[in-house]
Scaffold this motif. Sequence first.
Motif, PDB file in Angstrom:
ATOM      1  N   LEU A  33       0.773  -1.277  -0.043  1.00  0.00           N
ATOM      2  CA  LEU A  33       0.019   0.005  -0.057  1.00  0.00           C
ATOM      3  C   LEU A  33       0.922   1.204  -0.182  1.00  0.00           C
ATOM      4  N   CYS A  34       2.235   1.282   0.514  1.00  0.00           N
ATOM      5  CA  CYS A  34       3.031   2.105   0.365  1.00  0.00           C
ATOM      6  C   CYS A  34       3.731   2.828  -0.905  1.00  0.00           C
ATOM      7  N   PHE A  35       3.686   1.721  -1.753  1.00  0.00           N
ATOM      8  CA  PHE A  35       4.375   2.006  -3.057  1.00  0.00           C
ATOM      9  C   PHE A  35       3.856   3.047  -3.982  1.00  0.00           C
ATOM     10  N   PRO A  36       2.438   3.146  -4.095  1.00  0.00           N
ATOM     11  CA  PRO A  36       2.002   4.535  -4.805  1.00  0.00           C
ATOM     12  C   PRO A  36       2.408   5.615  -4.514  1.00  0.00           C
ATOM     13  N   ILE A  37       2.395   6.001  -3.137  1.00  0.00           N
ATOM     14  CA  ILE A  37       2.781   7.166  -2.463  1.00  0.00           C
ATOM     15  C   ILE A  37       4.353   7.470  -2.268  1.00  0.00           C
ATOM     16  N   MET A  38       5.117   6.352  -2.260  1.00  0.00           N
ATOM     17  CA  MET A  38       6.372   6.295  -2.254  1.00  0.00           C
ATOM     18  C   MET A  38       6.841   6.625  -3.842  1.00  0.00           C
ATOM     19  N   ASN A  39       6.427   5.941  -4.673  1.00  0.00           N
ATOM     20  CA  ASN A  39       6.789   6.357  -6.118  1.00  0.00           C
ATOM     21  C   ASN A  39       6.613   7.574  -6.494  1.00  0.00           C
ATOM     22  N   LEU A  40       5.346   8.197  -6.180  1.00  0.00           N
ATOM     23  CA  LEU A  40       5.237   9.619  -6.461  1.00  0.00           C
ATOM     24  C   LEU A  40       6.118  10.651  -5.828  1.00  0.00           C
ATOM     25  N   ASN A  42       9.226   9.856  -4.496  1.00  0.00           N
ATOM     26  CA  ASN A  42      10.607   9.434  -5.127  1.00  0.00           C
ATOM     27  C   ASN A  42      10.726  10.166  -6.699  1.00  0.00           C
ATOM     28  N   SER A  43       9.707  10.497  -7.259  1.00  0.00           N
ATOM     29  CA  SER A  43       9.930  11.150  -8.564  1.00  0.00           C
ATOM     30  C   SER A  43      10.040  12.626  -8.415  1.00  0.00           C
ATOM     31  N   HIS A  44      10.050  12.981  -7.433  1.00  0.00           N
ATOM     32  CA  HIS A  44      10.202  14.681  -7.244  1.00  0.00           C
ATOM     33  C   HIS A  44      11.968  14.691  -6.988  1.00  0.00           C
ATOM     34  N   MET A  45      12.412  15.515  -7.607  1.00  0.00           N
ATOM     35  CA  MET A  45      14.032  15.753  -7.481  1.00  0.00           C
ATOM     36  C   MET A  45      14.331  16.017  -6.123  1.00  0.00           C
ATOM     37  N   ASP A  46      13.612  16.507  -5.411  1.00  0.00           N
ATOM     38  CA  ASP A  46      14.274  17.053  -4.059  1.00  0.00           C
ATOM     39  C   ASP A  46      13.677  16.301  -2.955  1.00  0.00           C
ATOM     40  N   MET A  47      13.300  15.077  -2.949  1.00  0.00           N
ATOM     41  CA  MET A  47      12.742  14.276  -2.131  1.00  0.00           C
ATOM     42  C   MET A  47      13.031  12.725  -2.229  1.00  0.00           C
ATOM     43  N   VAL A  48      13.059  11.874  -1.113  1.00  0.00           N
ATOM     44  CA  VAL A  48      13.340  10.569  -1.037  1.00  0.00           C
ATOM     45  C   VAL A  48      12.740   9.867   0.112  1.00  0.00           C
ATOM     46  N   THR A  49      11.967   8.807  -0.078  1.00  0.00           N
ATOM     47  CA  THR A  49      11.424   8.279   1.119  1.00  0.00           C
ATOM     48  C   THR A  49      12.587   7.233   1.585  1.00  0.00           C
ATOM     49  N   THR A  50      12.533   7.430   2.971  1.00  0.00           N
ATOM     50  CA  THR A  50      13.374   6.532   3.956  1.00  0.00           C
ATOM     51  C   THR A  50      12.948   5.262   4.485  1.00  0.00           C
ATOM     52  N   SER A  51      11.797   5.319   5.140  1.00  0.00           N
ATOM     53  CA  SER A  51      11.020   4.102   5.777  1.00  0.00           C
ATOM     54  C   SER A  51       9.688   4.543   5.682  1.00  0.00           C
ATOM     55  N   SER A  52       8.755   3.361   5.936  1.00  0.00           N
ATOM     56  CA  SER A  52       7.591   3.613   5.845  1.00  0.00           C
ATOM     57  C   SER A  52       6.845   2.224   6.560  1.00  0.00           C
ATOM     58  N   CYS A  53       5.488   2.555   6.812  1.00  0.00           N
ATOM     59  CA  CYS A  53       4.637   1.607   7.312  1.00  0.00           C
ATOM     60  C   CYS A  53       3.025   1.971   6.871  1.00  0.00           C
ATOM     61  N   SER A  54       2.560   1.209   6.076  1.00  0.00           N
ATOM     62  CA  SER A  54       1.084   1.366   5.487  1.00  0.00           C
ATOM     63  C   SER A  54       0.070   1.370   6.721  1.00  0.00           C
ATOM     64  N   GLY A  55       0.433   0.722   7.913  1.00  0.00           N
ATOM     65  CA  GLY A  55      -0.649   0.814   9.197  1.00  0.00           C
ATOM     66  C   GLY A  55      -0.687  -0.778   9.406  1.00  0.00           C
ATOM     67  N   ARG A  56      -0.737  -1.009  10.679  1.00  0.00           N
ATOM     68  CA  ARG A  56      -0.857  -2.552  11.081  1.00  0.00           C
ATOM     69  C   ARG A  56      -1.663  -2.623  12.413  1.00  0.00           C
ATOM     70  N   LEU A  57      -2.018  -3.810  12.670  1.00  0.00           N
ATOM     71  CA  LEU A  57      -2.604  -4.374  13.959  1.00  0.00           C
ATOM     72  C   LEU A  57      -1.557  -5.408  14.520  1.00  0.00           C
ATOM     73  N   SER A  58      -1.147  -5.069  15.845  1.00  0.00           N
ATOM     74  CA  SER A  58      -0.321  -5.706  16.593  1.00  0.00           C
ATOM     75  C   SER A  58      -0.845  -6.141  17.835  1.00  0.00           C
ATOM     76  N   VAL A  59      -0.568  -7.351  18.346  1.00  0.00           N
ATOM     77  CA  VAL A  59      -0.663  -7.642  19.636  1.00  0.00           C
ATOM     78  C   VAL A  59       0.931  -8.026  20.475  1.00  0.00           C
ATOM     79  N   PHE A  60       0.971  -7.143  21.471  1.00  0.00           N
ATOM     80  CA  PHE A  60       2.197  -6.986  21.863  1.00  0.00           C
ATOM     81  C   PHE A  60       2.226  -7.400  23.589  1.00  0.00           C
ATOM     82  N   VAL A  61       3.214  -8.080  24.056  1.00  0.00           N
ATOM     83  CA  VAL A  61       3.474  -8.370  25.408  1.00  0.00           C
ATOM     84  C   VAL A  61       4.464  -7.283  25.824  1.00  0.00           C
ATOM     85  N   GLU A  62       4.243  -6.543  26.755  1.00  0.00           N
ATOM     86  CA  GLU A  62       5.345  -5.519  27.341  1.00  0.00           C
ATOM     87  C   GLU A  62       6.493  -6.271  27.915  1.00  0.00           C
TER      88      GLU A  62
END
Length: 265
Positions: A33-40, A42-62
């Motif tokens: 899901l991140c690729f469309p906006i990342m590609n957009l 990254n097509s700009h000469m003054d910007m580049v994406t470095t890390s991403s997450c499209s959104g997630r569900l997690s169940v976590f034990v502290e």
Amino acid sequence: MVQDAFQQKKEHILAEIKSSSLDLSPKGTIDELCFPIMNLINSHMDMVTTSSCSGRLSVFVEGNKVHDKEIKTGGKGEGGKWLFVTHDREQVKSWFEKLEEPVSFQPDYNPGYMDASTRYILYKYEPFILHVKCRDFRSASALFNTAMSCGFRESGIGSNNIVALRVNIKLDVPIGYLNELTSKLVFFVDSKYIELMDHITLGKFTENENKMQELYKKIEAHILKAPLETPKDLDKVETKEERRERKIKEGLLRQKMVRSQDTQN
């Protein structure tokens, strides 16, 4: 022609994105899901994406909150672990069936047994986030302002002109705890409550995807199709005084953005 430092960094990052090697995230790969906006972006000469997450569900034990007989908050490290993680909305309703560790239900638990050291099991929905390295503060400001204009009010500009694009569509609820005596996982909610949380989370996924689409359209219209105006004297070498004044103005703008974020939070 010799490339500038930003362009060299951008080409290195883009090569990593295209690589089949696993990255350092728990998933190991970029969410589709991140690729469309990342590609957009990254097509700009003054910007580049470095890390991403499209959104997630997690169940976590502290993790362990006790250190040198003192209790810490959070407890994400020192034994903390994910029981389940997915970026796919289709797996939300079946997450409990995929748990590798046995869990017992105890909906009639006594809250008196809990204290500040209790290691909770957290049901978390975390929305889309994208970090973008920009060539300069001017391009970073343009991206930041565009994101803020469509509701990404958790966004900010960090060091090295890296913009974090974030939206507040979070869910973070304790649903159980780790019994330290038996090392067993215990849910103090019942299955009906988990069904309710799953239903809410699906709504969060939908809202998150809609905001991603809105951000895409805004960036396309306001940055890609309407690029920043280039000053006529862009090639002019700055004097020390001009550079000092520019840095002061940029610093004041950063402070204004930080105050704005603090007020909204």
